[in-house]
Scaffold this motif. Structure first.
Motif, short mmCIF file in Angstrom:
data_model
loop_
_atom_site.label_atom_id
_atom_site.label_comp_id
_atom_site.label_asym_id
_atom_site.label_seq_id
_atom_site.Cartn_x
_atom_site.Cartn_y
_atom_site.Cartn_z
N LEU A 139 0.79 -1.19 -0.15
CA LEU A 139 0.03 -0.14 -0.04
C LEU A 139 0.82 1.31 0.05
N ALA A 140 1.95 1.05 0.86
CA ALA A 140 2.79 2.36 0.73
C ALA A 140 3.54 2.55 -0.40
N GLU A 141 3.97 1.56 -1.31
CA GLU A 141 4.50 1.66 -2.68
C GLU A 141 3.52 2.26 -3.67
N ALA A 142 2.29 1.80 -3.43
CA ALA A 142 1.46 2.11 -4.37
C ALA A 142 0.67 3.45 -4.09
N TYR A 143 0.86 4.12 -3.16
CA TYR A 143 0.15 5.33 -2.50
C TYR A 143 1.06 6.34 -3.26
N GLY A 144 0.28 7.15 -4.10
CA GLY A 144 0.72 8.19 -4.88
C GLY A 144 0.80 7.89 -6.41
N VAL A 145 1.09 6.51 -6.63
CA VAL A 145 0.96 6.36 -8.16
C VAL A 145 -0.30 5.50 -8.68
N VAL A 146 -1.13 5.07 -7.67
CA VAL A 146 -2.40 4.09 -8.11
C VAL A 146 -3.49 5.00 -7.89
N ASP A 147 -4.33 5.27 -8.82
CA ASP A 147 -5.09 6.01 -8.78
C ASP A 147 -6.58 5.24 -7.91
N ASP A 148 -6.40 5.10 -6.52
CA ASP A 148 -7.50 4.83 -5.70
C ASP A 148 -7.44 5.56 -4.36
N PRO A 149 -8.41 6.55 -4.17
CA PRO A 149 -8.31 7.40 -3.08
C PRO A 149 -8.56 6.55 -1.82
N ARG A 150 -8.76 5.15 -1.83
CA ARG A 150 -9.29 4.60 -0.45
C ARG A 150 -7.71 4.21 -0.03
N ILE A 151 -6.57 4.39 -0.71
CA ILE A 151 -5.08 3.75 -0.32
C ILE A 151 -4.91 4.52 0.85
N GLU A 152 -4.85 5.97 0.82
CA GLU A 152 -4.37 6.63 2.12
C GLU A 152 -5.16 6.26 3.34
N LYS A 153 -6.23 6.22 3.38
CA LYS A 153 -6.81 5.76 4.59
C LYS A 153 -6.50 4.41 4.93
N ALA A 154 -6.44 3.38 4.12
CA ALA A 154 -6.12 2.07 4.32
C ALA A 154 -4.65 2.09 4.82
N LEU A 155 -3.74 2.76 4.32
CA LEU A 155 -2.25 2.93 4.73
C LEU A 155 -2.09 3.23 6.01
N GLU A 156 -2.78 4.39 6.33
CA GLU A 156 -2.77 4.79 7.77
C GLU A 156 -3.25 4.18 8.87
N LYS A 157 -4.33 3.47 8.59
CA LYS A 157 -4.75 2.29 9.50
C LYS A 157 -3.65 1.34 9.80
N ALA A 158 -3.10 0.87 8.63
CA ALA A 158 -2.37 -0.26 8.65
C ALA A 158 -1.12 0.06 9.56
N VAL A 159 -0.74 1.32 9.05
CA VAL A 159 0.51 1.80 10.08
C VAL A 159 -0.04 2.03 11.39
N ASP A 160 -0.94 2.63 11.74
CA ASP A 160 -1.40 2.60 13.16
C ASP A 160 -1.43 1.46 13.99
N LEU A 161 -1.94 0.25 13.07
CA LEU A 161 -1.94 -1.04 13.77
C LEU A 161 -0.55 -1.58 14.19
N ILE A 162 0.61 -1.48 13.15
CA ILE A 162 1.93 -1.70 13.51
C ILE A 162 2.44 -0.98 14.77
N LEU A 163 2.15 0.29 14.76
CA LEU A 163 2.60 0.98 15.96
C LEU A 163 2.04 0.81 17.16
N SER A 164 0.77 0.46 17.33
CA SER A 164 -0.18 0.25 18.48
C SER A 164 0.36 -1.39 19.00
N ALA A 165 0.71 -2.12 17.93
CA ALA A 165 1.08 -3.36 18.36
C ALA A 165 2.58 -3.32 18.83
N GLN A 166 3.32 -2.62 18.40
CA GLN A 166 4.76 -2.14 19.16
C GLN A 166 4.73 -1.85 20.43
N LYS A 167 3.63 -0.82 20.86
CA LYS A 167 3.74 -0.23 22.13
C LYS A 167 3.21 -1.43 22.88
#
Length: 329
Positions: A122-150
């Motif tokens: 999703l991170a590599e696709a963001y900005g080059v794939v024409d799909d506005p859903r990617i931003e929200k999905a990527l942010e949520k995915a990152v939040d999950l990684i960070l919360s799991a680390q905490k």
């Protein structure tokens, strides 16, 4: 728009993302004809065997992590994700990844392996794939990684977001995903990267080799993962990095017979980021190996299914193109 993607791991704002994701590769670097032939055949196999829902119908092709790797394999060849011959294939994979994400916590798949590779895609696709859903999905995915680390006492990751232990393979996967997301403009605290790298260092022995959950039992594959994390984090001057590179240099003939394509995927990136001249030596060997093992169908075979094996094999060759942002220095 074919072959327009490149990666530079720098902190960028969301408003500056699109230009940063459109840097041309170095034109003076020739693509070996054998690589182009193999890559083209491999992509044709992935495209022709993809299911309508964006996944692959083999023993691991429905895993979001595998679909993520396939996404990266298309993008790494510079394929236009919006209008090119493989645009529909790429768009299907993105749709599959987003639909696989849980709405309540952003978790993609049923393991942090899947989540990490899906987040990277999703991170590599963001900005080059024409799909506005990617931003929200990527942010949520990152939040999950960070919360799991905490929640993790070791400051790293293992199989579940709620795991209390950690290992270098899954942790390395999350670190690379976080660094790619940060490059795409998603907020990733420096403290999270530093804490994760501290865990990785705790699994590195005095010879520079990384173990699975401790300093014991160092492996070449694990050392490639650890070395890559430090390179992408721009910490090649950190204590132990040179020892790890020396360890990898001593093992250029090594091939992981159990995790074949996982090893190829990481070793290519680790050597390219750490020492390009050493990568050139290893790359020549890898080209010969991949050419000898590619099937007439264009696939590579392995015990985890042809979609996984083919995507990973292609990505081990993708440094010859350097279109993906994560493949730039």
């Amino acid at each position: 728009m074919k072959r327009f993607i490149a990666i530079a791991l720098t902190g960028l704002s969301l408003t500056s993302l699109a230009p940063a994701q459109s840097i041309e590769r170095r034109q003076e670097d020739p693509i070996p004809a054998k690589v182009e032939t193999m890559y083209t055949r491999g992509l044709k196999y992935l495209a022709s065997s993809q299911a309508a829902n964006g996944s692959w119908e083999d023993n691991s092709g429905s895993y979001p992590g595998v679909v993520g790797l396939a996404t990266l394999a298309f993008l790494a060849h510079g394929e236009d994700p919006n209008h090119g011959p493989y645009a529909k294939n790429i768009q299907r994979t993105i749709d599959y990844l987003i639909k696989s994400q849980r709405a309540d916590n952003g978790y993609i798949g049923t393991s942090m392996y899947n989540h990490g590779f899906a987040t990277l895609a999703l991170a590599e696709a963001y900005g080059v794939v024409d799909d506005p859903r990617i931003e929200k999905a990527l942010e949520k995915a990152v939040d999950l990684i960070l919360s799991a680390q905490k929640r993790n006492p070791k400051g790293a990751w293992r199989y579940s977001p709620d795991s209390k232990d950690a290992d270098t393979t899954i942790s390395g996967c999350q670190i690379v995903a976080l660094l790619a997301a940060r490059n795409a403009g998603v907020a990733v605290p420096d403290a999270a990267i530093e804490r994760a790298l501290k865990y990785m260092a705790s699994c590195r022995d005095t010879a520079g080799a990384y173990g699975y959950t401790s300093r014991g039992g160092g492996k070449v594959t694990l050392t490639a993962i650890g070395s890559l994390c430090y390179s992408l984090a721009k910490q090649k001057d950190a204590k132990g990095f040179q020892s790890s590179l020396d360890y990898l240099k001593k093992n250029l003939e090594y091939r992981d017979t159990h995790y074949t394509y996982y090893f190829e995927y990481y070793m290519s990136q680790a050597l390219f980021q750490a020492d390009e001249e050493t990568w050139k030596l290893w790359n020549a060997q890898n080209i010969r190996l991949m050419a000898a093992t590619q099937q007439q169908s264009g696939a590579w075979l392995g015990n985890r299914g042809p979609s996984y094996s083919t995507a990973s094999a292609l990505l081990s060759l993708a440094l010859n193109y350097r279109y993906l942002p994560i493949y730039e220095k």
